[in-house]
Design a protein around this motif. Structure first.
Motif, PDB file in Angstrom:
ATOM      1  N   LEU A 226      38.679  45.277  31.606  1.00 23.65           N
ATOM      2  CA  LEU A 226      38.630  44.024  32.356  1.00 23.65           C
ATOM      3  C   LEU A 226      40.002  43.676  32.918  1.00 23.65           C
ATOM      4  O   LEU A 226      40.135  43.292  34.091  1.00 23.65           O
ATOM      5  N   LEU A 227      41.050  43.803  32.107  1.00 22.93           N
ATOM      6  CA  LEU A 227      42.404  43.496  32.553  1.00 22.93           C
ATOM      7  C   LEU A 227      42.852  44.452  33.658  1.00 22.93           C
ATOM      8  O   LEU A 227      43.458  44.025  34.655  1.00 22.93           O
ATOM      9  N   LEU A 228      42.559  45.728  33.481  1.00 16.88           N
ATOM     10  CA  LEU A 228      42.937  46.707  34.496  1.00 16.88           C
ATOM     11  C   LEU A 228      42.258  46.404  35.818  1.00 16.88           C
ATOM     12  O   LEU A 228      42.898  46.417  36.882  1.00 16.88           O
ATOM     13  N   GLN A 229      40.962  46.135  35.786  1.00 20.00           N
ATOM     14  CA  GLN A 229      40.235  45.871  37.023  1.00 20.00           C
ATOM     15  C   GLN A 229      40.750  44.611  37.715  1.00 20.00           C
ATOM     16  O   GLN A 229      40.808  44.545  38.944  1.00 20.00           O
ATOM     17  N   ASN A 230      41.151  43.611  36.926  1.00 14.36           N
ATOM     18  CA  ASN A 230      41.728  42.411  37.530  1.00 14.36           C
ATOM     19  C   ASN A 230      43.064  42.721  38.200  1.00 14.36           C
ATOM     20  O   ASN A 230      43.350  42.209  39.293  1.00 14.36           O
ATOM     21  N   ALA A 231      43.879  43.539  37.548  1.00 13.06           N
ATOM     22  CA  ALA A 231      45.161  43.919  38.145  1.00 13.06           C
ATOM     23  C   ALA A 231      44.939  44.763  39.397  1.00 13.06           C
ATOM     24  O   ALA A 231      45.591  44.544  40.434  1.00 13.06           O
ATOM     25  N   PHE A 232      44.010  45.719  39.332  1.00 13.62           N
ATOM     26  CA  PHE A 232      43.703  46.531  40.507  1.00 13.62           C
ATOM     27  C   PHE A 232      43.267  45.639  41.670  1.00 13.62           C
ATOM     28  O   PHE A 232      43.720  45.817  42.813  1.00 13.62           O
ATOM     29  N   HIS A 233      42.381  44.700  41.364  1.00 21.66           N
ATOM     30  CA  HIS A 233      41.839  43.823  42.408  1.00 21.66           C
ATOM     31  C   HIS A 233      42.946  42.977  43.041  1.00 21.66           C
ATOM     32  O   HIS A 233      42.976  42.784  44.266  1.00 21.66           O
ATOM     33  N   ALA A 234      43.859  42.490  42.213  1.00 20.71           N
ATOM     34  CA  ALA A 234      44.957  41.671  42.740  1.00 20.71           C
ATOM     35  C   ALA A 234      45.850  42.488  43.671  1.00 20.71           C
ATOM     36  O   ALA A 234      46.282  41.997  44.726  1.00 20.71           O
ATOM     37  N   PHE A 235      46.129  43.729  43.311  1.00 22.36           N
ATOM     38  CA  PHE A 235      46.938  44.578  44.187  1.00 22.36           C
ATOM     39  C   PHE A 235      46.169  44.909  45.474  1.00 22.36           C
ATOM     40  O   PHE A 235      46.764  44.967  46.558  1.00 22.36           O
ATOM     41  N   TYR A 236      44.878  45.126  45.344  1.00 16.15           N
ATOM     42  CA  TYR A 236      44.069  45.422  46.532  1.00 16.15           C
ATOM     43  C   TYR A 236      44.146  44.266  47.521  1.00 16.15           C
ATOM     44  O   TYR A 236      44.267  44.484  48.737  1.00 16.15           O
ATOM     45  N   GLU A 237      44.090  43.045  47.014  1.00 17.89           N
ATOM     46  CA  GLU A 237      44.158  41.879  47.894  1.00 17.89           C
ATOM     47  C   GLU A 237      45.511  41.759  48.589  1.00 17.89           C
ATOM     48  O   GLU A 237      45.624  41.082  49.612  1.00 17.89           O
ATOM     49  N   GLN A 238      46.536  42.407  48.020  1.00 19.69           N
ATOM     50  CA  GLN A 238      47.860  42.421  48.648  1.00 19.69           C
ATOM     51  C   GLN A 238      48.016  43.609  49.610  1.00 19.69           C
ATOM     52  O   GLN A 238      49.121  43.859  50.098  1.00 19.69           O
ATOM     53  N   GLY A 239      46.932  44.328  49.843  1.00 21.18           N
ATOM     54  CA  GLY A 239      46.988  45.436  50.791  1.00 21.18           C
ATOM     55  C   GLY A 239      47.287  46.786  50.175  1.00 21.18           C
ATOM     56  O   GLY A 239      47.423  47.778  50.901  1.00 21.18           O
TER      57      GLY A 239
END
Length: 275
Positions: A226-239
């Motif tokens: 869950l934590l990894l996917q949240n971090a991945f998603h946050a980076f994705y939103e930054q491009g």
């Protein structure tokens, strides 16, 4: 110089200025005694080394093959003996065959395997539902000491010693590249039970997760994923379209990262030599 060495070996830079500063601020490291810089006749830095239980040696690609690495390795061993160390440890990328050959010829033995893993994000990563009673949010000011206790408790199983808050912070939340908005914390009953702490490294189009930790009594609940996917998603939103992190064989976490969908980009070996 470290960046030039990494770009030559990996095709990209992994180390930022904050990492170098944190290494040189290790407890007990005395720069005047525990570091060496080598310059050419024009005054350009061509090699460096430091030793403080661990050791690092880097030689500029244009000056490799001239014996500088061997000279600095001998210096590091001599200094470690003077400081009363029982052994010396150095990490070398497996692709750096010349460095691996040098260490083995000097009596170093493999101790731990390290991996740099990557997660490619051509599409927006999915966010799984948290387990019952668990909430996730980005890192905020004031979370620093709670995250430190959580990480050190989780890492007690395999690390040689606990880091003080100041030492830990220099490698994580105190680094100029620390990215709180791309870091995720998990809570249960108002207490932190998991953390994924990220860095926004310069000169790269990737995200990087510096540490992942889950409290022992909350493991096997999907919190790390869950934590990894949240971090991945946050980076994705930054491009960002890729995210990396490092782990090693003592943690036993490699299979977790592979199940999340990460793959091994390259590996390194931690060598040790008894003095």
């Amino acid at each position: 110089m470290v960046a030039v060495c990494e770009r030559e070996l990996f095709g990209r830079v992994r180390t930022d200025l904050g990492r170098v500063a944190a290494d040189l601020a290790r407890p007990g490291l005395v720069p005047e005694a525990d570091t060496r810089l080598v310059h050419d006749r024009a005054g350009q830095l061509v090699a460096r080394a430091w030793v403080n239980r661990r050791s690092e040696v880097d030689v500029h690609p244009q000056h490799q093959g001239r014996g500088l690495g061997g000279v600095l390795l001998v210096w590091a061993e001599t200094r470690a003996r003077q400081a009363g160390s029982a052994r010396i440890v150095q990490t070398v990328p497996d692709d750096d065959t010349n460095a691996v050959r040098l260490l083995r010829s000097r009596g170093y033995e493999p101790m731990v395997t390290q991996w740099l893993l990557e997660y490619l994000m051509p599409e927006e990563p999915a966010l799984p539902e948290p387990p019952a009673g668990v909430t996730v949010r980005p890192f905020r000011a004031g979370d620093e000491h709670g995250a430190h206790r959580l990480v050190e408790d989780a890492f007690d199983e395999w690390q040689e010693r606990r880091q003080t808050y100041q030492e830990w912070a220099r490698h994580t939340v105190g680094r100029p590249t620390f990215a709180p908005a791309m870091s995720a914390l998990a809570f249960a009953d108002g207490q932190p039970v998991g953390a994924a702490l990220s860095l926004d490294l310069p000169d790269t189009d990737e995200g990087y997760i510096e540490q992942v930790a889950v409290r022992r009594d909350h493991r096997s609940r999907g919190i790390a994923r869950l934590l990894l996917q949240n971090a991945f998603h946050a980076f994705y939103e930054q491009g960002r379209r890729a995210c990396t992190l490092g782990t090693h064989s003592d943690t036993g976490a490699l299979n977790l990262y592979l199940r999340v969908g990460m793959t091994v980009r390259h590996s390194s070996t931690v060598f040790r030599k008894d003095l």
